[in-house]
Design an enzyme around this catalytic site. Structure first.
Site, PDB file in Angstrom:
ATOM      1  CE  LYS A   1      34.194  35.208  39.889  1.00  0.00           C
ATOM      2  NZ  LYS A   1      33.730  34.757  41.202  1.00  0.00           N
ATOM      3  CB  THR A   2      28.291  35.433  41.230  1.00  0.00           C
ATOM      4  OG1 THR A   2      29.592  35.750  41.745  1.00  0.00           O
ATOM      5  CG2 THR A   2      27.484  34.763  42.329  1.00  0.00           C
TER       6      THR A   2
ATOM      7  CG  ASP B   1      33.631  31.413  42.259  1.00  0.00           C
ATOM      8  OD1 ASP B   1      34.139  31.791  41.188  1.00  0.00           O
ATOM      9  OD2 ASP B   1      33.024  32.181  43.038  1.00  0.00           O
ATOM     10  CD  GLU B   2      37.251  34.467  42.583  1.00  0.00           C
ATOM     11  OE1 GLU B   2      38.196  34.472  41.762  1.00  0.00           O
ATOM     12  OE2 GLU B   2      36.535  35.452  42.790  1.00  0.00           O
TER      13      GLU B   2
ATOM     14  CD  GLN C   1      39.668  39.318  38.219  1.00  0.00           C
ATOM     15  OE1 GLN C   1      39.261  39.933  39.208  1.00  0.00           O
ATOM     16  NE2 GLN C   1      38.842  38.769  37.347  1.00  0.00           N
TER      17      GLN C   1
ATOM     18  NE  ARG D   1      38.370  44.930  41.236  1.00  0.00           N
ATOM     19  CZ  ARG D   1      37.750  43.829  40.840  1.00  0.00           C
ATOM     20  NH1 ARG D   1      36.668  43.421  41.461  1.00  0.00           N
ATOM     21  NH2 ARG D   1      38.184  43.154  39.801  1.00  0.00           N
TER      22      ARG D   1
END
Length: 675
Positions: A33-34, A218-219, A249, A612
């Protein structure tokens, strides 16, 4: 194609190259994503020649904003990034207020009140109204004021359901007017006031609409309604809005985030392009298969399935243990085994739990094995205030000459024995060369002794001495110590005092669970098999002193096993992860009874934890847990039934009896201990 785009897959490339119009990027866990966000900005600046000063990219934490900036600096020459906004919502709000707050009647040099400033101010208002701050805690009033501001309403139009609501209603205007008189704002105002500026002053909004044309968030699944409205006013008519997130999420509903904003994005923008980033670059294929099998049970989610090209024969493993002590032994034995074989480094191993109170048995076992660890984003068990306070009471019951412990607990919970009185008592004990407890007995014995001590304070000292003497006898005479400690915690009034200190029910419960864990430790200590005689409270305190002294050192940070909640783990990754406490009442949380959105959120939380690890994932649960020293039956988490049988190995094996399975588990545990 720019050199910065060489490592992008086709879907990532599509998101990067879609510059004009609304864009919704569903970015699954570990899908880069980043990388997409930073490459998209670099593409806009370097390939499309869009001035960086026209771009606004918002995130939810300073850490993620900083990470974006650092990555961009490596991709784009510094001079080409001039004027870009890479910040949080609140930082953007502060920037707007610095430029235009005078339009709202504030002076240019306004103050931003922190939590302590706010609490002191509310205390002052309560005093003015002659309201007892013990009965009406300032934090509770602030929580209600914050809610009213964030929902853009006041309590004036609501039926007051209790005294706290009534007081909040009474103080709301005084608080707001008082802040303005002091030329101050609070944290909530960093969104509210800029929104008001943009809505009430068209020329202000227009100045930003002319300046900025491209927006990224973002998010996005963590956005609340107020933030979205603020962004909409700031954005104006521009449809160049790119939002990146993952409804699977969304785990911050308790903070007000609204998952419906990302799910309804296409309704808001019918011409929006939707790109799905579904390849996970972090975890092995078996881990992703297990996570997929869980999250597909959520109702109302957007259909998508992650995949991973990272091969592995290592399936996810679930172990059911007898109790939380065996759970901690199993997890730490596994960790020790991996460390000895040098398969993983300590800082690439994480133990994830639903709530902080669960960390205690793992901390104890890690200490016993001399494995350095770190409790992420919080205190170690023995550093928690309520735990230290309770231990101080125990120490003082065991030894009334311990003035150090006395000074910690004498006015906790509050007894009206203020600093001035304590100073007089200390001076007298120093003058007479005796303990404070001796001074207390003299005060009780004679009303003429230290006449400056007020009658009410003398009564409080008498009751305090009675409490200590009473529990000294009970600990000496009772066949079991743990029930006495449980009674002492109740009689002291920890729960009431913690409720006055905290406004959040979850935090109150978590802090009381910490005290429950201390009772459990004493219960386990008494039940140790090698014990031949009844232990004394001194013996337990000595054990605690050894555990508390063995603190991991800062220079060992790079080797420390990480302990953290699943909420804290979001955005992080580890080689090896242990997800513990998979039981009803823990995960899902005890507040969840039936189905609905609350269960969806708990399932998403487990999904975040499961995505994770890079290489290996263990799930654990216990058949029984102690609560305030009593062994309570636990039911396995309902989520375990939803996990694919092909993706998760279960121990004890389902084909065997529970007893046989437990036997196999204990044999495996013994092998690990030997190794």
């Amino acid at each position: 194609m720019g050199a910065y785009q060489l490592k992008l897959n086709p879907n990532q490339m599509e998101a990067v190259r879609t510059v004009e119009g609304p864009l919704l990027v569903f970015a699954g866990a570990g899908s880069g994503k980043t990388r997409v966000i930073t490459n998209r900005i670099a593409h806009m600046v370097l390939e499309k020649n869009i001035a960086a000063g026209k771009i606004v990219a918002l995130s939810f934490t300073n850490k993620s904003a900083k990470e974006m900036a650092e990555r961009l600096r490596k991709m784009v020459p510094k001079e080409r990034l001039k004027g870009i906004i890479l910040s949080t919502f609140h930082s953007l709000g502060l920037k707007i207020l610095k430029e235009h707050i005078t339009k709202l009647g504030y002076h240019e040099t306004f103050l931003l009140f922190n939590a302590n400033d706010q609490e002191a101010f509310v205390s002052e208002l309560l005093k003015q109204k002659k309201i007892d701050s013990k009965k009406v805690p300032p934090k509770e009033i602030l929580r209600r004021i914050s809610y009213a501001k964030n929902t853009q309403s006041t309590y004036e139009n609501q039926a007051e359901s209790n005294e706290l609501d009534f007081v909040a209603n009474e103080l709301f205007s005084l608080y707001e007017d008082g802040l303005k008189e002091k030329n101050a704002i609070d944290f909530d105002d960093l969104i509210l006031l800029p929104k008001r500026l943009l809505a009430e002053f068209p020329e202000v909004a227009e100045s930003y609409h002319k300046k900025y044309n491209y927006f990224m968030v973002d998010e996005f699944q963590d956005t609340n309604q107020l933030q979205y409205e603020f962004l909409s006013l700031f954005r104006g008519s521009s449809e160049n809005l790119c939002v990146v997130g993952d409804d699977d999420q969304s785990i911050y509903a308790f903070r007000g985030s609204n998952v419906e904003l990302i799910l309804n994005f296409e309704t808001q923008f019918p011409n929006a392009k939707v790109v799905r980033l579904l390849e996970n670059y972090r975890s092995t294929a078996p881990i992703i298969a297990a996570a997929n099998s869980l999250i597909k049970h959520n109702i109302g989610r957007r259909e998508k399935e992650l995949f991973s090209r990272i091969p592995s024969q290592e399936l996810v493993e679930y172990y059911e243990t007898a109790d939380e002590k065996e759970e901690a032994i199993f997890v730490t034995s596994k960790i020790q085994s991996f460390l000895i074989r040098n398969e993983f480094r300590g800082n690439q191993i994480a133990i994830l739990f639903r709530t902080n109170f669960q960390s205690r048995p793992f901390e104890e076992e890690l200490r016993n094995r001399n494995i350095p660890y770190k409790v992420v984003g919080g205190y170690n068990f023995f550093d928690r205030k309520e735990v230290r306070d309770c231990i101080s009471y125990l120490r003082y019951v065991a030894n009334p000459k311990d003035d150090y412990s006395l000074l910690r607990i004498l006015n906790y919970p509050k007894r009206g024995i203020g600093p001035g009185t304590i100073q007089k008592l200390q001076e007298e004990s120093f003058h007479k060369n005796c303990s404070l407890f001796d001074i207390f007995h003299e005060i009780i014995a004679s009303v003429d002794y230290l006449p400056e001590i007020k009658t009410k304070v003398r009564q409080e000292i008498y009751q305090f001495v009675e409490l200590i003497e009473s529990f000294k006898k009970k600990f000496a005479l009772s066949p079991k110590l743990a029930p006495v400690l449980k009674e002492m915690i109740t009689q002291i009034g920890f729960e009431r005092e913690i409720s006055l200190e905290e406004e959040d029910e979850r935090i109150i419960k978590a802090r009381m669970y910490n005290l429950s864990e201390l009772v459990n430790m004493l219960s386990y200590f008494e039940d140790e098999e090698e014990r031949t005689e009844k232990p004394k409270i001194f013996d337990f305190l000595q054990r605690l002193a050894l555990l508390m002294e063995d603190e991991p050192k800062e220079e060992e940070t790079d080797r420390r096993v990480q302990l953290l909640t699943m909420h804290q783990s979001k955005g992080l990754e580890y080689d090896l992860v242990f997800l513990v406490g998979l039981e009803e009442g823990i995960l899902p949380n005890s507040r969840v009874i039936e189905g609905g959105e609350a269960v969806n959120e708990e399932r998403r939380l487990l999904y975040v934890g499961m995505t994770r690890p890079r290489a290996k994932l263990f799930l654990t649960g216990a058949r029984t847990r102690r609560k305030f020293g009593e062994q309570i039956e636990s039911a396995p988490s309902r989520f375990l039934e939803e996990l694919s049988r092909d993706a998760v190995l279960r121990f004890p094996l389902e084909t065997e009896s529970r007893e046989a399975g437990t036997l196999n588990f204990l044999e495996e545990l013994e092998k690990l201990k030997v190794s």
